[in-house]
Design an enzyme around this catalytic site. Structure first.
Site, PDB file in Angstrom:
ATOM      1  N   GLY A  45       1.980   2.482  10.837  1.00  0.00           N
ATOM      2  CA  GLY A  45       2.937   3.568  10.623  1.00  0.00           C
ATOM      3  C   GLY A  45       3.926   3.771  11.755  1.00  0.00           C
ATOM      4  O   GLY A  45       4.457   4.862  11.936  1.00  0.00           O
ATOM      5  N   GLY A  52       2.713  -1.087   4.415  1.00  0.00           N
ATOM      6  CA  GLY A  52       2.707   0.336   4.084  1.00  0.00           C
ATOM      7  C   GLY A  52       4.107   0.861   3.831  1.00  0.00           C
ATOM      8  O   GLY A  52       4.706   0.591   2.782  1.00  0.00           O
ATOM      9  N   GLU A  74      -7.338   5.039   7.275  1.00  0.00           N
ATOM     10  CA  GLU A  74      -7.078   6.436   6.917  1.00  0.00           C
ATOM     11  C   GLU A  74      -8.253   7.036   6.145  1.00  0.00           C
ATOM     12  O   GLU A  74      -8.468   8.251   6.168  1.00  0.00           O
ATOM     13  CB  GLU A  74      -5.762   6.527   6.127  1.00  0.00           C
ATOM     14  CG  GLU A  74      -4.570   6.333   7.061  1.00  0.00           C
ATOM     15  CD  GLU A  74      -3.328   5.762   6.405  1.00  0.00           C
ATOM     16  OE1 GLU A  74      -3.266   5.679   5.171  1.00  0.00           O
ATOM     17  OE2 GLU A  74      -2.409   5.371   7.156  1.00  0.00           O
ATOM     18  N   LYS A  83       0.031   4.182  -0.446  1.00  0.00           N
ATOM     19  CA  LYS A  83      -0.692   5.371   0.053  1.00  0.00           C
ATOM     20  C   LYS A  83      -0.453   6.557  -0.903  1.00  0.00           C
ATOM     21  O   LYS A  83      -0.419   6.339  -2.103  1.00  0.00           O
ATOM     22  CB  LYS A  83      -0.299   5.675   1.498  1.00  0.00           C
ATOM     23  CG  LYS A  83      -0.445   4.435   2.389  1.00  0.00           C
ATOM     24  CD  LYS A  83      -0.327   4.717   3.863  1.00  0.00           C
ATOM     25  CE  LYS A  83      -0.506   3.419   4.645  1.00  0.00           C
ATOM     26  NZ  LYS A  83      -0.485   3.603   6.087  1.00  0.00           N
ATOM     27  N   HIS A  86      -9.941   1.410   4.416  1.00  0.00           N
ATOM     28  CA  HIS A  86      -8.695   1.620   5.164  1.00  0.00           C
ATOM     29  C   HIS A  86      -8.949   2.626   6.293  1.00  0.00           C
ATOM     30  O   HIS A  86      -9.736   3.560   6.130  1.00  0.00           O
ATOM     31  CB  HIS A  86      -7.595   2.129   4.221  1.00  0.00           C
ATOM     32  CG  HIS A  86      -6.243   2.112   4.855  1.00  0.00           C
ATOM     33  ND1 HIS A  86      -5.834   3.080   5.743  1.00  0.00           N
ATOM     34  CD2 HIS A  86      -5.231   1.218   4.777  1.00  0.00           C
ATOM     35  CE1 HIS A  86      -4.617   2.790   6.171  1.00  0.00           C
ATOM     36  NE2 HIS A  86      -4.223   1.659   5.602  1.00  0.00           N
ATOM     37  N   GLU A 135      -5.963  -4.625  10.428  1.00  0.00           N
ATOM     38  CA  GLU A 135      -4.949  -3.609  10.696  1.00  0.00           C
ATOM     39  C   GLU A 135      -5.317  -2.848  11.960  1.00  0.00           C
ATOM     40  O   GLU A 135      -6.103  -1.882  11.903  1.00  0.00           O
ATOM     41  CB  GLU A 135      -4.880  -2.610   9.536  1.00  0.00           C
ATOM     42  CG  GLU A 135      -4.472  -3.211   8.220  1.00  0.00           C
ATOM     43  CD  GLU A 135      -3.812  -2.155   7.344  1.00  0.00           C
ATOM     44  OE1 GLU A 135      -2.645  -2.336   6.996  1.00  0.00           O
ATOM     45  OE2 GLU A 135      -4.452  -1.143   7.026  1.00  0.00           O
ATOM     46  N   ASN A 187       0.863  -1.185   0.000  1.00  0.00           N
ATOM     47  CA  ASN A 187       0.000   0.000   0.000  1.00  0.00           C
ATOM     48  C   ASN A 187       0.898   1.234   0.000  1.00  0.00           C
ATOM     49  O   ASN A 187       1.418   1.636   1.030  1.00  0.00           O
ATOM     50  CB  ASN A 187      -0.902  -0.039   1.248  1.00  0.00           C
ATOM     51  CG  ASN A 187      -1.831   1.152   1.325  1.00  0.00           C
ATOM     52  OD1 ASN A 187      -1.939   1.928   0.362  1.00  0.00           O
ATOM     53  ND2 ASN A 187      -2.502   1.309   2.453  1.00  0.00           N
ATOM     54  N   SER A 227       2.910  -1.782  10.587  1.00  0.00           N
ATOM     55  CA  SER A 227       4.350  -1.815  10.887  1.00  0.00           C
ATOM     56  C   SER A 227       4.995  -3.173  10.620  1.00  0.00           C
ATOM     57  O   SER A 227       5.807  -3.652  11.411  1.00  0.00           O
ATOM     58  CB  SER A 227       4.595  -1.346  12.320  1.00  0.00           C
ATOM     59  OG  SER A 227       4.087  -0.037  12.485  1.00  0.00           O
TER      60      SER A 227
HETATM   61  P1  PGA Z   1       2.399   0.581   7.724  1.00  0.00           P
HETATM   62  O1  PGA Z   1       0.967   0.796   7.014  1.00  0.00           O
HETATM   63  O2  PGA Z   1       2.981  -0.693   7.185  1.00  0.00           O
HETATM   64  O3  PGA Z   1       3.171   1.799   7.330  1.00  0.00           O
HETATM   65  O4  PGA Z   1       2.128   0.487   9.184  1.00  0.00           O
HETATM   66  C1  PGA Z   1       0.082  -0.253   6.818  1.00  0.00           C
HETATM   67  C2  PGA Z   1      -1.217   0.279   6.288  1.00  0.00           C
HETATM   68  O5  PGA Z   1      -1.698   1.322   6.769  1.00  0.00           O
HETATM   69  O6  PGA Z   1      -1.814  -0.324   5.381  1.00  0.00           O
END
Ligand code: PGA
Length: 255
Positions: free
Chosen positions: A173, A236, A99, A13, A97, A167, A11, A215
């Site tokens: 993140g 991510g 976000e 983003k 997601h 998630e 992803n 993460s």
């Molecule tokens: P991350 O994001 O690996 O940076 O934690 C995962 C995601 O939000 O899909």
């Protein structure tokens, strides 16, 4: 998902910030996918570049959108329809997601998006996850509601194209140390399967592909998959770093 393969969804983003950087990352990701033996790789690329790359007819990777409309066409400024994605060689879409939920998307809206995308033939990566974990297990109720409400309109016939990405928002993140522990993930993946079995029956419910995201790094990927009992990962920020992403896929090869 191909049998016996681990599904890795990258992803990106809203990254990288230029076409040149995106193209470089794309070429590097394809190279990594070609070397990986146990992985099926899906690249979820920002819309300005997604269909440019998906038209390169690449065999090593699949492509995914990061959101899609509930409609197939019409006066909806800024929206991208599921049909536009399938027509451009895009096979997957991330929906719900955290976000996007933070921008106001509700379970009701997400359930409509999930249905529209499944009806168009896309494989849906439905994201769920609690914001925090309380000591009384209320987060389990939260997860149950998210699953039940987001899948409200989804019939059994679509289950083969449904992927649940668990998630936990508190783990997204961050640094690797703050990712979920594999043993906790195992408990949660069983819980998710139990809810799916309640909705769709035991046999179908336990066949749904479950991913973990939050993460993920080269060092924790292998344990999250094998001890966490998930069939893949949603990655991510590490997917933007080709060196680390390459290591991650290599480590999965040794499972
Ligand atoms: P991350 O994001 O690996 O940076 O934690 C995962 C995601 O939000 O899909």
């Amino acid at each position: 998902m191909k049998k016996n393969k681990v599904l890795i969804v990258a992803n990106w983003k809203m990254n990288p910030d230029t076409y040149a950087k995106a193209d470089k990352l794309f070429q590097e990701s394809v190279k990594i996918a070609r070397q990986a033996k146990k992985t099926e790789l899906v690249l979820c690329i920002p819309y300005p570049w997604l269909t440019d790359f998906s038209h390169k007819k690449n065999q090593a990777v699949s492509f995914g959108g990061q959101d899609a409309s509930i409609n197939q066409s019409g006066p909806l400024t800024g929206e991208v329809s599921p049909k536009m994605l399938t027509g451009s060689g895009v096979g997957y879409v991330i929906l719900g997601h955290s976000e996007r939920r933070a921008l106001g998307e509700t379970d009701e809206l997400i359930s409509q998006k999930v249905l529209a995308s499944l009806q168009s033939g896309l494989k849906v990566i439905l994201c769920i996850g609690e914001g925090f974990r309380d000591d009384h297990g209320e987060y389990l109720m939260f997860l149950r509601n998210q699953i039940v409400n987001s899948l409200k309109k989804v019939q059994k016939k679509y289950l083969k194209k449904l992927i649940i990405a668990y998630e936990p928002v508190w783990a997204i993140g961050k640094s690797e140390a703050e990712a979920m522990k594999p043993a906790d993930l195992h408990e949660t993946s069983i819980f998710i399967k139990k809810i799916l079995a309640e909705i769709y029956g035991q046999e179908l419910g336990i066949q749904v592909t479950i991913l973990y995201g939050g993460s993920v790094s080269p060092d924790n990927a292998k344990d999250l998959i094998s001890l966490g009992e998930v069939q893949g990962l949603l990655v991510g920020h590490i997917s933007l770093n080709s060196k680390k992403f390459g290591e991650l896929l290599k480590n999965i090869d040794s499972i």
